[in-house]
Design a protein around this motif. Structure first.
Motif, PDB file in Angstrom:
ATOM      1  N   VAL A 310      45.761 -31.948   4.512  1.00  0.00           N
ATOM      2  CA  VAL A 310      47.186 -31.677   4.689  1.00  0.00           C
ATOM      3  C   VAL A 310      48.064 -32.921   4.642  1.00  0.00           C
ATOM      4  O   VAL A 310      49.226 -32.830   4.197  1.00  0.00           O
ATOM      5  N   VAL A 311      47.563 -34.083   5.056  1.00  0.00           N
ATOM      6  CA  VAL A 311      48.426 -35.268   5.134  1.00  0.00           C
ATOM      7  C   VAL A 311      48.903 -35.736   3.749  1.00  0.00           C
ATOM      8  O   VAL A 311      50.098 -36.031   3.584  1.00  0.00           O
ATOM      9  N   PRO A 312      48.044 -35.837   2.720  1.00  0.00           N
ATOM     10  CA  PRO A 312      48.572 -36.233   1.402  1.00  0.00           C
ATOM     11  C   PRO A 312      49.635 -35.268   0.869  1.00  0.00           C
ATOM     12  O   PRO A 312      50.646 -35.708   0.294  1.00  0.00           O
ATOM     13  N   ARG A 313      49.428 -33.966   1.056  1.00  0.00           N
ATOM     14  CA  ARG A 313      50.433 -32.997   0.601  1.00  0.00           C
ATOM     15  C   ARG A 313      51.715 -33.111   1.410  1.00  0.00           C
ATOM     16  O   ARG A 313      52.826 -32.991   0.872  1.00  0.00           O
ATOM     17  N   ALA A 314      51.580 -33.353   2.712  1.00  0.00           N
ATOM     18  CA  ALA A 314      52.764 -33.549   3.544  1.00  0.00           C
ATOM     19  C   ALA A 314      53.522 -34.796   3.115  1.00  0.00           C
ATOM     20  O   ALA A 314      54.766 -34.810   3.078  1.00  0.00           O
ATOM     21  N   GLY A 315      52.789 -35.863   2.765  1.00  0.00           N
ATOM     22  CA  GLY A 315      53.440 -37.074   2.271  1.00  0.00           C
ATOM     23  C   GLY A 315      54.183 -36.839   0.976  1.00  0.00           C
ATOM     24  O   GLY A 315      55.283 -37.373   0.764  1.00  0.00           O
ATOM     25  N   THR A 316      53.602 -36.019   0.104  1.00  0.00           N
ATOM     26  CA  THR A 316      54.269 -35.687  -1.159  1.00  0.00           C
ATOM     27  C   THR A 316      55.562 -34.922  -0.906  1.00  0.00           C
ATOM     28  O   THR A 316      56.610 -35.216  -1.513  1.00  0.00           O
ATOM     29  N   SER A 321      55.960 -38.729  -2.800  1.00  0.00           N
ATOM     30  CA  SER A 321      54.868 -39.548  -3.324  1.00  0.00           C
ATOM     31  C   SER A 321      53.592 -39.221  -2.558  1.00  0.00           C
ATOM     32  O   SER A 321      53.546 -39.350  -1.323  1.00  0.00           O
ATOM     33  N   ALA A 322      52.569 -38.808  -3.292  1.00  0.00           N
ATOM     34  CA  ALA A 322      51.285 -38.509  -2.652  1.00  0.00           C
ATOM     35  C   ALA A 322      50.616 -39.779  -2.143  1.00  0.00           C
ATOM     36  O   ALA A 322      49.805 -39.724  -1.212  1.00  0.00           O
ATOM     37  N   MET A 323      50.953 -40.928  -2.733  1.00  0.00           N
ATOM     38  CA  MET A 323      50.323 -42.183  -2.318  1.00  0.00           C
ATOM     39  C   MET A 323      50.647 -42.520  -0.872  1.00  0.00           C
ATOM     40  O   MET A 323      49.818 -43.097  -0.160  1.00  0.00           O
ATOM     41  N   ILE A 324      51.853 -42.174  -0.419  1.00  0.00           N
ATOM     42  CA  ILE A 324      52.200 -42.457   0.971  1.00  0.00           C
ATOM     43  C   ILE A 324      51.298 -41.665   1.910  1.00  0.00           C
ATOM     44  O   ILE A 324      50.812 -42.172   2.923  1.00  0.00           O
ATOM     45  N   GLY A 325      51.052 -40.394   1.545  1.00  0.00           N
ATOM     46  CA  GLY A 325      50.118 -39.598   2.326  1.00  0.00           C
ATOM     47  C   GLY A 325      48.722 -40.191   2.318  1.00  0.00           C
ATOM     48  O   GLY A 325      48.028 -40.170   3.343  1.00  0.00           O
ATOM     49  N   GLU A 326      48.285 -40.730   1.171  1.00  0.00           N
ATOM     50  CA  GLU A 326      46.975 -41.376   1.092  1.00  0.00           C
ATOM     51  C   GLU A 326      46.915 -42.608   1.991  1.00  0.00           C
ATOM     52  O   GLU A 326      45.902 -42.867   2.641  1.00  0.00           O
ATOM     53  N   PHE A 327      48.028 -43.366   2.020  1.00  0.00           N
ATOM     54  CA  PHE A 327      48.059 -44.550   2.889  1.00  0.00           C
ATOM     55  C   PHE A 327      47.934 -44.155   4.351  1.00  0.00           C
ATOM     56  O   PHE A 327      47.194 -44.783   5.115  1.00  0.00           O
ATOM     57  N   PHE A 328      48.674 -43.104   4.756  1.00  0.00           N
ATOM     58  CA  PHE A 328      48.572 -42.623   6.131  1.00  0.00           C
ATOM     59  C   PHE A 328      47.150 -42.172   6.436  1.00  0.00           C
ATOM     60  O   PHE A 328      46.615 -42.440   7.517  1.00  0.00           O
ATOM     61  N   ARG A 329      46.546 -41.461   5.503  1.00  0.00           N
ATOM     62  CA  ARG A 329      45.193 -40.948   5.705  1.00  0.00           C
ATOM     63  C   ARG A 329      44.210 -42.087   5.930  1.00  0.00           C
ATOM     64  O   ARG A 329      43.412 -42.061   6.871  1.00  0.00           O
ATOM     65  N   ASP A 330      44.266 -43.111   5.071  1.00  0.00           N
ATOM     66  CA  ASP A 330      43.347 -44.240   5.227  1.00  0.00           C
ATOM     67  C   ASP A 330      43.619 -45.006   6.517  1.00  0.00           C
ATOM     68  O   ASP A 330      42.682 -45.432   7.207  1.00  0.00           O
ATOM     69  N   ALA A 331      44.907 -45.172   6.842  1.00  0.00           N
ATOM     70  CA  ALA A 331      45.251 -45.916   8.055  1.00  0.00           C
ATOM     71  C   ALA A 331      44.713 -45.217   9.290  1.00  0.00           C
ATOM     72  O   ALA A 331      44.114 -45.844  10.179  1.00  0.00           O
ATOM     73  N   PHE A 332      44.889 -43.901   9.371  1.00  0.00           N
ATOM     74  CA  PHE A 332      44.399 -43.162  10.534  1.00  0.00           C
ATOM     75  C   PHE A 332      42.876 -43.156  10.579  1.00  0.00           C
ATOM     76  O   PHE A 332      42.280 -43.178  11.659  1.00  0.00           O
ATOM     77  N   SER A 333      42.232 -43.098   9.416  1.00  0.00           N
ATOM     78  CA  SER A 333      40.770 -43.080   9.390  1.00  0.00           C
ATOM     79  C   SER A 333      40.201 -44.377   9.957  1.00  0.00           C
ATOM     80  O   SER A 333      39.272 -44.361  10.772  1.00  0.00           O
TER      81      SER A 333
END
Length: 377
Positions: A310-316, A321-333
């Motif tokens: 859900v986070v990449p789609r929420a970022g989009t 931008s889906a990349m912002i969601g990817e950044f959040f995902r990696d940061a939280f991981s």
């Protein structure tokens, strides 16, 4: 005061879980994904990833922390898959063949890793992590140079154009989702990989049974206090090695299950993040580096992968931008592993301080009692 203390303890023990619940609860409606699509993806990912996460339980029980060296087992599983594809063994027999090759290699690598970790007591996690980097070089040398030149490889479709070495990406069409589709089950438009869940269920029963055996009890004793376990006649070094061997073997089988679901394999990169994602999942589920249970595995896998969905789609949707969601995902991981380790260190220090305070209080009470008795006499 008692209720407040219990609340503080609950928040401290479940901080990681609560953080991920809040994140996913906030991101789910923003993502715009339907409930059916989310449930379908979660069920698929549980069947694909849980076996790998379960491989971490026994080393934690034996007091060795998170086994980042499980990457060695993942490499062994990938070597088994390479030979299964090369020999063109189709379906579930191909998975069994890959396991028969990967499991012995994983057992040998696990024994070597156990011997090394016994010489790095107190630093098992970082040692296992670095050991994974070292063995990655050995794995790449074997796959890139020895396969096709020294080790026979029959299929030209999987070798590089120079005649030896395995291609960067290996398609697993012969065994693609063969376990997932072995027992088809569809409920309300949602496909459930029933065979995967049966395999995971068997593994759960094995872990429950294993904990009750003498070896399982020995592992728990070693995990609680190695000196006391040694005094009780438990072979500490041997027990720790067995825990790592079983963990590495399970990681090998888990990687095979994971890759058959994906349907392709990045030959030189697929194993690199295996330990990281498994560690993140079990820590998100509320486990620590000293205690892990079966529910921790399921809760962590659901929460972590729900965030990945859900986070990449929420970022989009929020930022375009889906990349912002990817950044959040990696940061939280990455943050969840750091937070779990910090909380474990804080909890360990607090328990040690409480124990010291108890001893000081006991000594003070004894001295006061002796003084009163002296006055009375």
């Amino acid at each position: 005061m008692k209720k407040k203390f219990e609340l503080n303890r609950f928040l401290a023990d479940n901080a990681v879980v609560l953080i991920f619940v809040v994140i996913t609860a906030a991101a789910t409606p923003i993502s715009g994904l339907s409930i059916i699509s989310i449930v379908q993806e979660i069920l698929t990912r549980i069947g694909r990833n849980c076996f790998l996460v379960f491989s971490l339980i026994l080393p934690i029980m034996a007091g060795m922390g998170i086994n980042f060296g499980m990457t060695l087992g993942a490499m062994a599983g990938q070597i088994g898959l390479i030979f299964a594809v090369d020999w063109n063994i189709i379906g579930v027999p191909g998975l069994i063949f890959a396991s028969l090759i990967g499991v012995p290699i994983a057992a040998v690598l696990g024994w070597i890793a156990g011997q090394i970790l016994n010489r790095a007591r107190g630093r098992e996690m970082v040692t296992g992590y670095i050991l994974g980097f070292f063995m990655d070089g050995v794995y790449q040398f074997i796959v890139l140079y020895l396969m096709g030149s020294v080790i026979p490889v029959h299929s030209l479709a999987i070798t590089l154009s120079r005649g030896y070495g395995i291609r960067n990406t290996l398609t697993l069409d012969s065994i693609r989702q063969s376990l997932d589709r072995l027992i088809p089950l569809k409920i309300g438009g949602i496909s459930i990989p029933l065979a995967n869940y049966l395999v995971i269920g068997v593994l759960c029963l094995f872990i429950i049974w294993f904990r009750k055996t003498k070896l399982g009890q020995d592992m728990r004793a070693v995990g609680q206090d190695q000196q006391v376990a040694h005094s009780a006649g438990i072979p500490v070094d041997r027990t720790r090695i067995i825990a790592i061997v079983i963990s590495t073997v399970l990681a090998s089988i888990g990687q095979i299950i994971f890759l058959q679901n994906m349907g392709n394999m990045a030959t030189y990169n697929a194993h690199k993040q295996t330990g990281f994602f498994a560690a993140a999942a079990i820590l998100v589920g509320g486990a620590s580096v000293s205690k892990a249970t079966i529910p921790n595995v399921f809760i962590g896998t659901v929460l972590l992968h729900l965030m990945y969905i859900v986070v990449p789609r929420a970022g989009t949707n929020l930022f375009g931008s889906a990349m912002i969601g990817e950044f959040f995902r990696d940061a939280f991981s990455y943050a969840v592993i750091a937070l779990a380790l910090v909380l474990h260190a804080w909890r360990k220090r607090a328990n040690a301080e409480a124990a010291r305070s108890g001893l000081r209080g006991g000594a003070g009470d004894a001295a006061e009692t002796a003084a009163v008795q002296g006055e009375n006499s």
